[in-house]
Design an enzyme around this catalytic site. Structure first.
Site, PDB file in Angstrom:
ATOM      1  N   ASP A  15      12.267  -5.960   8.070  1.00  0.00           N
ATOM      2  CA  ASP A  15      10.711  -5.963   8.220  1.00  0.00           C
ATOM      3  C   ASP A  15      10.223  -7.078   7.374  1.00  0.00           C
ATOM      4  O   ASP A  15      11.126  -7.514   6.248  1.00  0.00           O
ATOM      5  CB  ASP A  15      10.164  -4.628   7.722  1.00  0.00           C
ATOM      6  CG  ASP A  15      10.712  -3.944   6.564  1.00  0.00           C
ATOM      7  OD1 ASP A  15      11.420  -4.833   5.830  1.00  0.00           O
ATOM      8  OD2 ASP A  15      10.660  -2.570   6.141  1.00  0.00           O
ATOM      9  N   ASN A  75       7.053   8.669   2.082  1.00  0.00           N
ATOM     10  CA  ASN A  75       6.336   9.270   3.074  1.00  0.00           C
ATOM     11  C   ASN A  75       7.489   9.438   4.347  1.00  0.00           C
ATOM     12  O   ASN A  75       7.012   9.830   5.434  1.00  0.00           O
ATOM     13  CB  ASN A  75       5.193   8.767   3.486  1.00  0.00           C
ATOM     14  CG  ASN A  75       5.481   7.289   3.790  1.00  0.00           C
ATOM     15  OD1 ASN A  75       6.445   6.732   4.166  1.00  0.00           O
ATOM     16  ND2 ASN A  75       4.284   6.483   4.122  1.00  0.00           N
ATOM     17  N   HIS A 113       8.963   6.959   5.773  1.00  0.00           N
ATOM     18  CA  HIS A 113       9.071   5.847   6.552  1.00  0.00           C
ATOM     19  C   HIS A 113      10.412   5.312   6.522  1.00  0.00           C
ATOM     20  O   HIS A 113      11.320   5.187   5.533  1.00  0.00           O
ATOM     21  CB  HIS A 113       7.908   4.682   6.318  1.00  0.00           C
ATOM     22  CG  HIS A 113       8.197   3.960   4.993  1.00  0.00           C
ATOM     23  ND1 HIS A 113       7.172   3.797   4.137  1.00  0.00           N
ATOM     24  CD2 HIS A 113       9.285   3.384   4.663  1.00  0.00           C
ATOM     25  CE1 HIS A 113       7.537   3.093   2.860  1.00  0.00           C
ATOM     26  NE2 HIS A 113       8.810   2.695   3.319  1.00  0.00           N
ATOM     27  N   GLU A 160       5.700   3.832   9.458  1.00  0.00           N
ATOM     28  CA  GLU A 160       4.903   4.902   8.765  1.00  0.00           C
ATOM     29  C   GLU A 160       4.828   6.054   9.520  1.00  0.00           C
ATOM     30  O   GLU A 160       4.873   6.405  11.056  1.00  0.00           O
ATOM     31  CB  GLU A 160       3.583   4.401   8.466  1.00  0.00           C
ATOM     32  CG  GLU A 160       3.583   3.010   7.542  1.00  0.00           C
ATOM     33  CD  GLU A 160       3.994   3.470   5.939  1.00  0.00           C
ATOM     34  OE1 GLU A 160       4.631   4.274   5.922  1.00  0.00           O
ATOM     35  OE2 GLU A 160       3.312   2.849   5.253  1.00  0.00           O
TER      36      GLU A 160
END
Ligand code: GLP
Length: 254
Positions: free
Chosen positions: A75, A146, A148, A153
């Protein structure tokens, strides 16, 4: 698959990283003998730093050549030039690529500099490049608090492909250390999709420390849900979590 096959617990992050580095090194050497390359999927972030250090050590001290390695990073932030110290490109260069012998032309990144109009074709082109290289042999991942993976996400689809995404505030806060302040952390990024990641032949997810322990448990032992994108890895027969003891602290034993 029983839970116990999905993770391995180590005393500390260095011993876990040494194990993953040894597995990568073995693959590199086996392929080198056959005259073939190895395709690695690589993450940025704090978590993989001891892995990169161990691979650099193997390169320097144990004559491991990475000349047959091809890499695809997961990413990149949108809106940062590659030279910006907060870009994942710059991070990977100073943390890893500057210290090993991977040929520059074998290193692939999503560009944080593409325009909105170009982003879709740039992402499709990245997928084509991965396919043309023969697919990812070994994907290394970190995990966000979280859940990801890459910058996929919560809410993303299991079959999502490489694409532009909007970052959650928790993600921006967690990565703010590379920037002068949270307001300077980009709120958009390009990421390989969950579907792209799940096509890798093997996957190693690294997680250290108690701040990751609850999400590690949900990823490994919770339901498979878009709320925790890392839970999609439960469907992959070759995905293993490498944990230190504090990251494993919330796991049930059975
Ligand atoms: C970042 C990256 C992920 C990384 C995760 C965890 O947002 N996009 O690829 O795995 O956050 O980061 P860290 O390893 O610093 O905890």
């Amino acid at each position: 698959m029983p839970y116990s096959h999905r993770f391995r617990v180590f005393e500390n992050c260095d011993s876990a990283s040494a194990q993953v580095a040894a597995e990568i090194a073995q693959l590199i050497r086996e392929r080198a003998i056959l005259g073939r390359h190895v395709v690695l999927g690589l993450p940025a972030g704090k978590t993989p730093v001891p892995l990169y250090e161990e691979l650099i050590y193997l390169h320097r001290e144990e004559s491991l050549s990475l000349a047959n390695v091809v890499t695809f990073n997961l990413d990149e932030y949108i809106g940062l030039p590659a030279s910006h110290p907060g870009s994942f490109r710059a991070f990977m260069q100073r943390t890893f690529f500057d210290h090993v012998d991977i040929p520059a032309e074998n290193i692939h990144f999503l560009s944080g500099n593409v325009s909105r109009a170009e982003a879709t074709s740039h992402c499709a082109d990245y997928e084509h490049k991965i396919a043309a290289a023969g697919g990812i042999d070994f994907q290394i991942l970190g995990i966000g608090r979280n859940g990801h993976i890459g910058f996929n996400e919560p809410g993303c689809m299991a079959d999502s492909r490489t694409r532009p995404v909007t970052l959650f505030d928790m993600t921006r806060r967690d990565t703010a250390r590379w920037f002068p302040g949270i307001e300077r952390v980009p709120n958009r990024a390009l990421t390989m999709g969950c579907g792209t990641i799940l096509e890798a032949r093997r996957i190693a997810v690294l997680a250290w420390g108690s701040r990751k322990s609850r999400i590690v448990r949900r990823a490994i032992q919770g339901p498979v849900t878009a709320d925790v994108p890392a839970s999609y890895l439960q469907a992959h027969p070759g995905a293993i979590f490498y944990l230190n003891s504090s990251a494993a602290a919330c796991l049930k034993s059975k």
